[in-house]
Design a protein around this motif. Structure first.
Motif, PDB file in Angstrom:
ATOM      1  N   VAL A 164      -4.026   1.001   5.597  1.00 13.58           N
ATOM      2  CA  VAL A 164      -3.190   0.107   6.372  1.00 13.58           C
ATOM      3  C   VAL A 164      -3.712  -0.564   7.536  1.00 13.58           C
ATOM      4  CG1 VAL A 164      -0.975  -0.946   7.057  1.00 13.58           C
ATOM      5  CG2 VAL A 164      -1.020   0.843   5.065  1.00 13.58           C
ATOM      6  N   THR A 165      -3.974   0.370   8.526  1.00 12.90           N
ATOM      7  CA  THR A 165      -4.484  -0.007   9.671  1.00 12.90           C
ATOM      8  C   THR A 165      -5.830  -0.668   9.620  1.00 12.90           C
ATOM      9  OG1 THR A 165      -3.602   1.795  10.709  1.00 12.90           O
ATOM     10  CG2 THR A 165      -5.179   0.990  11.855  1.00 12.90           C
ATOM     11  N   PHE A 166      -6.775  -0.229   8.973  1.00 11.04           N
ATOM     12  CA  PHE A 166      -8.000  -0.819   8.515  1.00 11.04           C
ATOM     13  C   PHE A 166      -7.964  -2.490   7.984  1.00 11.04           C
ATOM     14  CE2 PHE A 166     -11.549  -1.987   5.410  1.00 11.04           C
ATOM     15  CZ  PHE A 166     -12.583  -2.127   6.324  1.00 11.04           C
ATOM     16  N   ILE A 167      -6.859  -2.480   6.882  1.00  6.95           N
ATOM     17  CA  ILE A 167      -6.725  -3.677   6.442  1.00  6.95           C
ATOM     18  C   ILE A 167      -6.042  -4.822   7.379  1.00  6.95           C
ATOM     19  CG2 ILE A 167      -5.418  -4.988   4.532  1.00  6.95           C
ATOM     20  CD1 ILE A 167      -5.757  -2.830   2.798  1.00  6.95           C
ATOM     21  N   ASN A 168      -5.049  -4.169   8.107  1.00  7.92           N
ATOM     22  CA  ASN A 168      -4.673  -5.035   9.323  1.00  7.92           C
ATOM     23  C   ASN A 168      -5.536  -5.338  10.141  1.00  7.92           C
ATOM     24  OD1 ASN A 168      -2.038  -4.580   7.887  1.00  7.92           O
ATOM     25  ND2 ASN A 168      -1.460  -3.020   9.210  1.00  7.92           N
ATOM     26  N   ARG A 169      -6.479  -4.404  10.779  1.00  7.63           N
ATOM     27  CA  ARG A 169      -7.524  -4.831  11.566  1.00  7.63           C
ATOM     28  C   ARG A 169      -8.430  -5.950  11.077  1.00  7.63           C
ATOM     29  NH1 ARG A 169      -9.834  -0.218  11.898  1.00  7.63           N
ATOM     30  NH2 ARG A 169      -8.392   0.574  13.638  1.00  7.63           N
ATOM     31  N   VAL A 213       4.150  19.090  -6.772  1.00  5.91           N
ATOM     32  CA  VAL A 213       4.629  18.582  -5.435  1.00  5.91           C
ATOM     33  C   VAL A 213       3.380  17.712  -4.905  1.00  5.91           C
ATOM     34  CG1 VAL A 213       5.268  19.275  -2.951  1.00  5.91           C
ATOM     35  CG2 VAL A 213       6.040  20.697  -4.947  1.00  5.91           C
ATOM     36  N   GLY A 214       3.925  16.685  -4.636  1.00  3.41           N
ATOM     37  CA  GLY A 214       2.943  15.629  -4.002  1.00  3.41           C
ATOM     38  C   GLY A 214       3.274  15.513  -2.437  1.00  3.41           C
ATOM     39  N   ILE A 215       2.394  15.518  -1.500  1.00  2.00           N
ATOM     40  CA  ILE A 215       2.486  15.449   0.097  1.00  2.00           C
ATOM     41  C   ILE A 215       1.510  14.515   0.599  1.00  2.00           C
ATOM     42  CG2 ILE A 215       2.754  16.765   2.288  1.00  2.00           C
ATOM     43  CD1 ILE A 215       2.737  19.344   0.610  1.00  2.00           C
ATOM     44  N   ILE A 216       2.345  13.337   1.083  1.00  2.94           N
ATOM     45  CA  ILE A 216       1.474  12.174   1.611  1.00  2.94           C
ATOM     46  C   ILE A 216       1.870  12.055   3.052  1.00  2.94           C
ATOM     47  CG2 ILE A 216       1.076   9.731   1.287  1.00  2.94           C
ATOM     48  CD1 ILE A 216       2.503   9.961  -1.273  1.00  2.94           C
ATOM     49  N   PRO A 217       0.751  12.637   3.813  1.00  2.00           N
ATOM     50  CA  PRO A 217       0.910  12.369   5.357  1.00  2.00           C
ATOM     51  C   PRO A 217       1.042  10.952   6.028  1.00  2.00           C
ATOM     52  CG  PRO A 217      -0.808  13.931   4.832  1.00  2.00           C
ATOM     53  CD  PRO A 217      -0.426  13.391   3.626  1.00  2.00           C
ATOM     54  N   ILE A 218       2.033  10.420   6.651  1.00  2.00           N
ATOM     55  CA  ILE A 218       2.172   9.108   6.921  1.00  2.00           C
ATOM     56  C   ILE A 218       1.111   8.738   7.624  1.00  2.00           C
ATOM     57  CG2 ILE A 218       3.755   7.375   8.238  1.00  2.00           C
ATOM     58  CD1 ILE A 218       5.978   8.983   7.289  1.00  2.00           C
ATOM     59  N   ASN A 219       0.282   9.543   8.342  1.00  2.00           N
ATOM     60  CA  ASN A 219      -0.910   8.660   9.340  1.00  2.00           C
ATOM     61  C   ASN A 219      -1.887   8.651   8.119  1.00  2.00           C
ATOM     62  OD1 ASN A 219      -1.493  11.646   8.477  1.00  2.00           O
ATOM     63  ND2 ASN A 219      -2.126  12.175  10.503  1.00  2.00           N
ATOM     64  N   GLU A 220      -2.327   9.398   7.322  1.00  2.00           N
ATOM     65  CA  GLU A 220      -3.256   8.920   6.333  1.00  2.00           C
ATOM     66  C   GLU A 220      -2.895   7.708   5.331  1.00  2.00           C
ATOM     67  OE1 GLU A 220      -4.259  12.297   3.730  1.00  2.00           O
ATOM     68  OE2 GLU A 220      -4.396  13.758   5.238  1.00  2.00           O
ATOM     69  N   LEU A 221      -1.680   7.614   5.199  1.00  2.00           N
ATOM     70  CA  LEU A 221      -1.255   6.482   4.586  1.00  2.00           C
ATOM     71  C   LEU A 221      -1.507   5.170   5.279  1.00  2.00           C
ATOM     72  CD1 LEU A 221       0.230   5.096   1.914  1.00  2.00           C
ATOM     73  CD2 LEU A 221       2.643   5.377   3.066  1.00  2.00           C
ATOM     74  N   ASN A 222      -1.261   5.370   6.656  1.00  2.06           N
ATOM     75  CA  ASN A 222      -1.668   4.258   7.501  1.00  2.06           C
ATOM     76  C   ASN A 222      -2.976   4.016   7.803  1.00  2.06           C
ATOM     77  OD1 ASN A 222       1.116   3.923   7.574  1.00  2.06           O
ATOM     78  ND2 ASN A 222       1.431   5.031   9.484  1.00  2.06           N
ATOM     79  N   LYS A 223      -3.860   5.089   7.439  1.00  3.98           N
ATOM     80  CA  LYS A 223      -5.145   4.772   7.719  1.00  3.98           C
ATOM     81  C   LYS A 223      -5.658   3.516   6.926  1.00  3.98           C
ATOM     82  CE  LYS A 223      -6.954   9.467   8.748  1.00  3.98           C
ATOM     83  NZ  LYS A 223      -7.664  10.751   8.170  1.00  3.98           N
ATOM     84  N   LEU A 227       0.838  -1.220   0.070  1.00  9.96           N
ATOM     85  CA  LEU A 227       0.117   0.053  -0.042  1.00  9.96           C
ATOM     86  C   LEU A 227       0.832   1.312  -0.068  1.00  9.96           C
ATOM     87  CD1 LEU A 227      -2.844  -1.059   2.606  1.00  9.96           C
ATOM     88  CD2 LEU A 227      -2.965  -0.792  -0.035  1.00  9.96           C
ATOM     89  N   ARG A 228       2.020   1.245   0.671  1.00  7.22           N
ATOM     90  CA  ARG A 228       2.945   2.587   0.782  1.00  7.22           C
ATOM     91  C   ARG A 228       3.452   2.645  -0.706  1.00  7.22           C
ATOM     92  NH1 ARG A 228       6.180   4.788   5.009  1.00  7.22           N
ATOM     93  NH2 ARG A 228       7.963   5.602   3.920  1.00  7.22           N
ATOM     94  N   GLU A 229       3.992   1.673  -1.171  1.00  5.72           N
ATOM     95  CA  GLU A 229       4.315   1.682  -2.738  1.00  5.72           C
ATOM     96  C   GLU A 229       3.426   2.044  -3.661  1.00  5.72           C
ATOM     97  OE1 GLU A 229       7.560   1.659  -3.671  1.00  5.72           O
ATOM     98  OE2 GLU A 229       8.239   1.198  -1.492  1.00  5.72           O
ATOM     99  N   GLN A 230       1.956   1.615  -3.527  1.00  5.83           N
ATOM    100  CA  GLN A 230       1.150   1.866  -4.398  1.00  5.83           C
ATOM    101  C   GLN A 230       0.584   3.391  -4.056  1.00  5.83           C
ATOM    102  OE1 GLN A 230      -2.910   0.481  -3.485  1.00  5.83           O
ATOM    103  NE2 GLN A 230      -3.077  -0.625  -5.483  1.00  5.83           N
ATOM    104  N   ALA A 231       0.586   3.848  -2.937  1.00  2.26           N
ATOM    105  CA  ALA A 231       0.294   5.195  -2.805  1.00  2.26           C
ATOM    106  C   ALA A 231       1.167   6.091  -3.413  1.00  2.26           C
ATOM    107  CB  ALA A 231       0.102   5.595  -1.169  1.00  2.26           C
TER     108      ALA A 231
END
Length: 659
Positions: free
Chosen positions: A344-349, A332-342, A74-78
């Protein structure tokens, strides 16, 4: 403090420590008793704990691998989608600048209304309030025609080249004359925001108009039917042809910021974070979040050196930056890590919940199946205890035909047979004695059957000598061949070589040749490389006898029996054929069906079915007899066996006898 009080406190503390010590010891005793009762002496409970531990550890490892891979994916995809969006938006804005330069070029090469001057000349004449330098005087109608031609050029040629243009403006250097056109009749009007553009351009340093190919108007706000919208612009200087360092006005293109959203609309639902388009000075042209309009970008220094860990708006972020080398703007593209992890967190859960549910289901099913299996084993153990006590009539409850069911069935059968054995002990003893007597009788008959052929062979030899003494050579020859065949028959060895079997067949056919007085021809076509392989004794005799009995016509002189032998792969193929009358299809089908029927053979049975049974018993089911026959053209019997040496085949036969 009084001594009495101190002693009481010490006594109380000692009593509390003693109580805690006893409580701990009692707890450990209870735990040990539970372990001894439910785990230590329970095989299935220990097995259940082991399986549960294995399942939990295995699923835990799988979860770790899955979560790690999903997080990385997901990180690489984003990041990939962010880079693709930056590329799309950059290409979109690059093409807008490119089209502006094309329009600027058209000013100097396209003819004006009278086909003599250019659009630039017409604009100069209008902006100067009369005629352009070195041009003849013009009338008011000429001026109107010039203005109409420029307007048509802008409306019919310039605007269609870029469907995102909101408005196109050409103004002179002093901003006291401009020509504008828009494709929206009820859209944004020039007067709503052009004063802001004038002010921006007056404040710009115009001493180096050739330092860039195009210039940018940062985002600004305009009203549209009572609503405010964000716009941006691209402009360039209308340079004088004689001195490109000087200019006479501006060409300005304005756009709605929604044009950027349309550029990356297919990826919008996958895009995470904020997208910015900025001028080389850090002014914001487009901001997907809308937070940084009307002011310089406050994190300009951070985006100059992009990194995977940059703090923007108090958030740890990943920053991607693309710079257009031709026109100088920056995406410029800015990706907040907490949004990226949202995500991921849902899928992990969800993965954890699914894994927990699977583990719970597996353990529950394992407990249920283990208890059921344990109860069935308890029934078997109770039966064994009853048998130990002498109750041979004890039976277990019939269950599935698995391992435990087979054990129960065998125990039932064992107790039944043991009971029968005890009740019939004397009868069985008599039967054993009777069996021993029959065995001895069989051995006696076997000895006698071995003596009789020897006696017959010796008798035939005496008769042959008598025939020779009477000069009856043909009779003597037949007796000699017959004696040879009997001698071969009384040998103990069942396994012979192909060479020995062919010698026996040759002797047999020679006897028939004499008997039929030369009306039978025999052809042997056997490869020499198969002669050392092994067959069982007299394998071909019944086949040859059938060929002679059913394939020889004594009224004809050209009767031929052919024996062929070849090695095909790992098999020996021997064919016995005749040129007789053949077999009817119905009869052939019946014979073939009989060969497929399982049959137990004995030493007194000969024939094709006997040979087929022996071949399959010795060589396996992939070997056997095949028959091909055509009415009026003869019959061919094909024998297929494995190519094995005499020692290998003897070991196989002995091994099967032992089994």
């Amino acid at each position: 403090m009084p001594s009495g009080a101190g002693t009481g406190a010490c006594t109380s503390n000692f009593f509390s420590m003693t109580v805690y010590s006893r409580s701990g010891e009692e707890g450990r005793t209870i735990v040990r008793s539970i372990i001894d009762k439910y785990i230590q002496n329970r095989f299935f409970n220990k097995l259940l704990l082991l399986y549960s531990a294995i399942i939990i550890v295995t699923v835990g490892i799988l979860i770790y691998i899955i979560v790690t891979n999903i997080t990385g994916l997901l990180r690489e995809q984003a990041i990939t989608y962010n880079e693709q969006v930056l590329q799309l938006v950059g290409d979109h804005f690059h093409n807008q600048n490119k089209r502006l330069k094309k329009m600027m070029t058209d000013l100097y090469i396209k003819n004006g209304f009278d086909k003599t001057d250019t659009i630039y000349d017409a604009f100069e004449a209008l902006s100067a309030g009369g005629t352009a330098p070195n041009s003849p005087p013009s009338t008011m109608s000429d001026q109107r025609e010039r203005a109409a031609y420029i307007n048509r050029y802008m409306l019919d040629t310039a605007l269609p080249n870029d469907p995102d243009i909101l408005e196109m403006v050409m103004t002179n250097r002093a901003f006291d004359y401009e020509i504008s056109t828009t494709r929206y009749t009820s859209g944004i009007k020039l007067g709503n925001y052009f004063e802001d553009i004038r002010q921006f351009l007056r404040n710009k340093d115009s001493s180096r108009i050739n330092s860039r190919k195009t210039y940018f108007l940062p985002a600004f706000t305009a009203s549209n039917n009572g609503n405010s919208v964000n716009l941006y612009g691209i402009y360039d200087y209308i340079r004088t042809p004689d001195n490109p360092a000087d200019y006479s006005g501006y060409m300005i293109l304005t756009y709605d910021t929604d044009s950027f959203q349309r550029a990356y609309e297919p990826y919008r639902k996958y895009f995470i974070g904020t997208l910015l388009v900025m001028t080389p000075e850090g002014d914001v042209i487009y901001d997907s979040s809308g937070r940084y309009y009307k002011e310089p970008f406050p994190y300009w220094d951070q985006v100059q050196n992009p990194s995977s860990s940059v703090v923007i708006d108090s958030k740890r972020s990943i920053v991607n930056v693309n710079k257009d080398d031709q026109y100088g703007f920056i995406t410029v593209g800015i990706i907040p890590i907490n949004e990226l992890n949202k995500g991921v967190t849902f899928i992990n859960r969800m993965v954890l919940l699914a894994a927990f549910g699977c583990i719970l289901i597996i353990i529950v099913l394992t407990v249920l199946s283990t208890n059921r299996f344990s109860n069935r084993l308890k029934d078997v153990l109770h039966m064994i205890k009853d048998i130990q006590k002498g109750n041979l009539s004890a039976k277990t409850v019939k269950g599935p035909n698995d391992e435990v069911g087979l054990i129960a069935q065998n125990l039932n059968l064992m107790s039944q047979r043991l009971d029968e054995y005890i009740k019939r002990e004397f009868v069985l003893e008599l039967r054993r004695k009777d069996s021993e007597l029959k065995q001895k009788t069989a051995e006696l008959y076997a000895l006698q059957s071995q003596i009789n052929p020897h006696f017959l062979y010796n008798t035939l030899e005496a008769i042959r000598m008598k025939a020779l003494s009477s000069r009856d050579t043909e009779t003597g020859r037949m007796i000699k061949i017959l004696a040879k065949l009997f001698r071969s028959s009384i040998k103990d060895e069942m396994i012979v070589t192909v060479q020995e079997e062919m010698n026996y067949c040759q002797s047999l056919l020679e006897l028939y040749y004499i008997r039929f007085q030369g009306r039978l021809d025999v052809v042997f076509d056997v490869d020499g490389d198969i002669l050392e392989f092994a067959v069982f004794r007299h394998m071909l005799q019944p086949i040859i006898e059938n060929s002679i009995a059913h394939g020889i016509d004594l009224s004809k002189e050209n009767n031929v029996i052919t024996i062929q032998g070849r090695k095909v792969g790992g098999f020996i193929v021997i064919a016995v054929s005749d040129n007789g009358q053949g077999i009817d299809p119905q009869r052939l089908a019946a014979i073939t069906g009989q060969l497929k029927q399982p049959r137990t053979y004995g030493s007194g049975h000969i024939g094709l079915q006997n040979v087929e049974s022996r071949i399959k018993l010795i060589f396996g089911d992939n070997c056997g007899i095949g028959i091909r026959s055509e009415k009026g053209k003869g019959t061919e019997v094909i024998v297929t066996i494995l190519a094995k040496s005499k020692e290998e085949l003897r070991d196989d036969v002995q091994g099967s006898d032992r089994g």
